[in-house]
Scaffold this active site. Structure first.
Site, PDB file in Angstrom:
ATOM      1  N   ARG A  12     -54.853 -67.867 -18.370  1.00  0.00           N
ATOM      2  CA  ARG A  12     -54.385 -68.398 -19.659  1.00  0.00           C
ATOM      3  C   ARG A  12     -53.225 -69.379 -19.447  1.00  0.00           C
ATOM      4  NH1 ARG A  12     -49.983 -69.450 -22.616  1.00  0.00           N
ATOM      5  NH2 ARG A  12     -49.061 -67.502 -21.886  1.00  0.00           N
ATOM      6  N   ASP A  13     -52.092 -68.862 -19.077  1.00  0.00           N
ATOM      7  CA  ASP A  13     -50.904 -69.699 -18.927  1.00  0.00           C
ATOM      8  C   ASP A  13     -51.119 -70.748 -17.843  1.00  0.00           C
ATOM      9  OD1 ASP A  13     -48.376 -70.670 -19.129  1.00  0.00           O
ATOM     10  OD2 ASP A  13     -47.354 -68.897 -18.375  1.00  0.00           O
ATOM     11  N   HIS A 205     -41.082 -62.794 -17.991  1.00  0.00           N
ATOM     12  CA  HIS A 205     -41.981 -63.913 -17.674  1.00  0.00           C
ATOM     13  C   HIS A 205     -41.096 -65.058 -17.157  1.00  0.00           C
ATOM     14  CE1 HIS A 205     -45.673 -66.432 -18.626  1.00  0.00           C
ATOM     15  NE2 HIS A 205     -44.761 -67.361 -18.467  1.00  0.00           N
ATOM     16  N   CYS A 238     -44.723 -76.130 -17.067  1.00  0.00           N
ATOM     17  CA  CYS A 238     -44.107 -76.115 -18.383  1.00  0.00           C
ATOM     18  C   CYS A 238     -44.158 -77.555 -18.882  1.00  0.00           C
ATOM     19  CB  CYS A 238     -42.661 -75.638 -18.278  1.00  0.00           C
ATOM     20  SG  CYS A 238     -41.770 -75.853 -19.817  1.00  0.00           S
ATOM     21  N   ASN A 247     -45.251 -71.008 -12.857  1.00  0.00           N
ATOM     22  CA  ASN A 247     -44.880 -69.611 -13.098  1.00  0.00           C
ATOM     23  C   ASN A 247     -44.395 -68.945 -11.815  1.00  0.00           C
ATOM     24  OD1 ASN A 247     -45.639 -68.889 -15.934  1.00  0.00           O
ATOM     25  ND2 ASN A 247     -47.556 -69.811 -15.275  1.00  0.00           N
TER      26      ASN A 247
HETATM   27 MG    MG Z   1     -45.517 -69.414 -18.081  1.00  0.00          MG
END
Ligand code: MG
Length: 309
Positions: A12-13, A205, A238, A247
């Site tokens: 997802r991310d 996170h 990001c 991440n």
């Molecule tokens: Mg993230």
């Protein structure tokens, strides 16, 4: 040995901001490799508007197929609002996350709502999901710094956490969205939030923008947090920090935690298979800080039966 819980967020991310859109088959292949590496919890997709995020347009189909193929996997999905929740529910979602940014400007950029309305939408979505029998998480985005408003005051963050707690959310996820946290700030943040939120309801996170994601995770571990989001190879960036490292890499988190006496049940060699696959399909180099070293160890191990008599 004490365990930590990792929620793998790469499908997802990791994938939602990529210029290359993976097919549903390739996403399933990625998830298959994650399961093979021992990941028990995976954030599968996001039920956002397909017009806004075309990479997640297959959300319902993907989630249905994940549940058929990997019935033991703890799946989690992101929903922006009640409409997304409805779609997730129809697709059989068992756990959902909402995202609430801690500042007015960030919410307006993300969902065109101010902080007050965004908080109400997140609360309503969590309450509705609970009524449907789902487990719920609330991300508090820009928990440390907002790219538009600067440092997020701790009392604001605490108040938002309490408002989500009032909606009976199961878990609060503190998100360092632009990767600007430091271990000292993580410690201070958890000291304040810990007054109202039990540590076993808290998750972190982190982003590795400034190379401190693993150090920040260590500070959270020391403060008593045992739940972490991570992404294989650090996949995911990001949008407000171009070129950012992405991440917290799952391999860095596993290496750090296992080396410090925590159990993860993740096979780091097989995690390298995930990263190799993702690099190939996305046509871009990936890998946390430990990846080059890990890949070399794996290469040596793979070659050794052939070079030894
Ligand atoms: Mg993230």
């Amino acid at each position: 040995m004490e365990s930590i819980r990792i929620t793998e967020v790469s499908p997802r991310d990791g994938l939602q901001n990529q210029s290359v859109s993976l097919s549903t088959e390739n996403k399933l292949a990625l998830i298959r490799l994650l399961v093979a590496a021992g990941l028990q919890r995976v954030e599968i997709t996001s039920f956002v508007s397909p017009e806004a995020v075309p990479q997640m347009a297959d959300a319902a189909d993907l989630l249905t197929r994940v549940h058929q193929l990997f019935p033991q996997l703890q799946s989690t999905v992101l929903v922006p609002n009640l409409r997304g929740l409805e779609r997730a529910c129809l697709a059989g979602a068992r756990e959902i996350s909402v995202v609430l940014a801690a500042t007015d400007t960030m919410n307006r950029k993300n969902i065109k709502q101010g902080l007050v309305d965004a908080t109400r939408i997140s609360q309503d979505t969590v309450r509705a999901a609970k009524a449907m029998g789902m487990r719920t998480r609330a991300y508090l985005a820009v928990a440390f710094d907002c790219p538009f408003e600067g440092a997020t005051p701790l009392p604001v963050l605490l108040a938002l956490a309490q408002q989500m707690q009032a909606a009976h959310v199961d878990e609060i996820v503190i998100a360092d969205t632009i990767g600007s946290a430091s271990p000292g700030r993580v410690r201070d943040c958890l000291r304040v939030l810990g007054q109202a939120i039990p540590m076993d309801q808290m998750a972190m996170h982190f982003h590795d923008t400034r190379g401190l994601a693993a150090a920040n995770a260590w500070a959270a571990l020391e403060a008593g947090v045992r739940r972490f989001d991570a992404s294989a190879g650090g996949l995911g960036g990001c949008p407000f920090a171009p070129g950012a490292a992405g991440n917290l890499a799952t391999e860095d988190m596993v290496l750090m935690a296992e080396g410090s006496g925590f159990q993860t049940n993740i096979d780091i060699g097989r995690l390298c298979d995930v990263i190799e696959f993702a690099q190939l399909k996305l046509n871009s180099p990936l890998g946390g800080r430990s990846y080059k070293w890990l890949a070399l160890q794996k290469l040596k191990a793979d070659l050794s039966p052939r070079v030894q008599p």
